[in-house]
Write a protein that holds these residues in place. Structure first.
Motif, PDB file in Angstrom:
ATOM      1  N   GLN A  51       0.816  -1.225   0.000  1.00 56.68           N
ATOM      2  CA  GLN A  51       0.000   0.000   0.000  1.00 56.68           C
ATOM      3  C   GLN A  51       0.845   1.270   0.000  1.00 56.68           C
ATOM      4  O   GLN A  51       0.330   2.349  -0.252  1.00 56.68           O
ATOM      5  N   CYS A  89     -10.973  -0.295   3.377  1.00 51.70           N
ATOM      6  CA  CYS A  89      -9.532  -0.370   3.069  1.00 51.70           C
ATOM      7  C   CYS A  89      -9.023   1.043   2.815  1.00 51.70           C
ATOM      8  O   CYS A  89      -9.668   1.812   2.107  1.00 51.70           O
ATOM      9  N   LEU A  90      -7.859   1.350   3.384  1.00 45.55           N
ATOM     10  CA  LEU A  90      -7.281   2.689   3.180  1.00 45.55           C
ATOM     11  C   LEU A  90      -6.966   2.935   1.704  1.00 45.55           C
ATOM     12  O   LEU A  90      -6.889   4.078   1.276  1.00 45.55           O
ATOM     13  N   HIS A 131      -6.967  -9.581   5.982  1.00 45.58           N
ATOM     14  CA  HIS A 131      -6.983  -8.467   5.028  1.00 45.58           C
ATOM     15  C   HIS A 131      -5.563  -8.074   4.593  1.00 45.58           C
ATOM     16  O   HIS A 131      -5.293  -7.899   3.400  1.00 45.58           O
ATOM     17  N   HIS A 135      -3.367  -8.423   1.002  1.00 42.69           N
ATOM     18  CA  HIS A 135      -2.651  -7.345   0.302  1.00 42.69           C
ATOM     19  C   HIS A 135      -1.290  -7.831  -0.200  1.00 42.69           C
ATOM     20  O   HIS A 135      -0.884  -7.521  -1.321  1.00 42.69           O
ATOM     21  N   VAL A 166      -8.520  -0.664   6.817  1.00 43.05           N
ATOM     22  CA  VAL A 166      -7.287  -1.445   6.833  1.00 43.05           C
ATOM     23  C   VAL A 166      -6.701  -1.604   5.433  1.00 43.05           C
ATOM     24  O   VAL A 166      -7.371  -1.343   4.485  1.00 43.05           O
TER      25      VAL A 166
HETATM   26 ZN    ZN Z   1      -6.514  -2.649   2.818  1.00 44.29          ZN
END
Ligand code: ZN
Length: 166
Positions: A51, A89-90, A131, A135, A166
């Motif tokens: 991310q 999710c961010l 989660h 990713h 998240v």
């Molecule tokens: Zn996420």
């Protein structure tokens, strides 16, 4: 510690598989600190290296009222049961959805000192581990939905759907 920009869907790094960390060295620890600081700044509960555009298997978790955790090369070794949970999710701002996750999981990973940690988790911790490890494998919670029409826009006026960012 720098706060790094969080990449958003459909950024390609979110679709790539992160590589196993061979040795926890200084660069791994800097990455871990950046993940914790970026997560704290965003007010979420979990963040994976993908991310912030780093394809290495490192995640940070910040549960309410707890110290931040970092896991290197985390893996889920066991899943039990199913439950429907609200999740966001961010990297997919503005939405959340109901996702089916395990009731209980077992996981393992390394801590900052390269020590093997084994976890048995339920509740939010289990959800966040599933989660974040998704990713690292290039999977988003959107992939667990039948259709993107199942996405629910967040209401800006109501309580933020925190704890699931998240
Ligand atoms: Zn996420």
């Amino acid at each position: 510690m720098p706060i790094r920009p969080i990449l958003e869907y459909p950024h390609i790094a979110l679709r790539q598989k992160a590589k196993k960390v061979r040795k926890i060295d200084r660069s791994t620890l800097v990455l871990a600190d950046d993940l914790i600081d970026t997560l704290y700044d965003a007010g979420g509960v979990g963040l994976a290296a993908n991310q912030i555009g780093v394809l290495r298997r490192v995640i940070a978790i910040q549960l309410p009222e707890e110290e931040p955790r970092v896991y290197v090369n985390p893996e889920i070794t066991y899943r039990e049961g199913e439950r429907d949970v609200e999740e966001g999710c961010l990297s997919v701002p503005g939405y959340h959805a109901i996702v089916t996750r395990a009731i209980l999981i077992k996981a393992k990973g390394l801590d900052r000192q390269s020590k093997l940690v084994r976890l048995r988790a339920e509740g939010l911790l289990a959800q966040v581990l599933e989660h974040e490890i998704d990713h690292l494998n290039g999977i988003l919670y959107l992939d667990h939905l039948e259709s993107h029409q199942d996405l629910i826009p967040n209401q800006t006026s109501s309580v933020e759907v925190e704890g699931i960012g998240v």
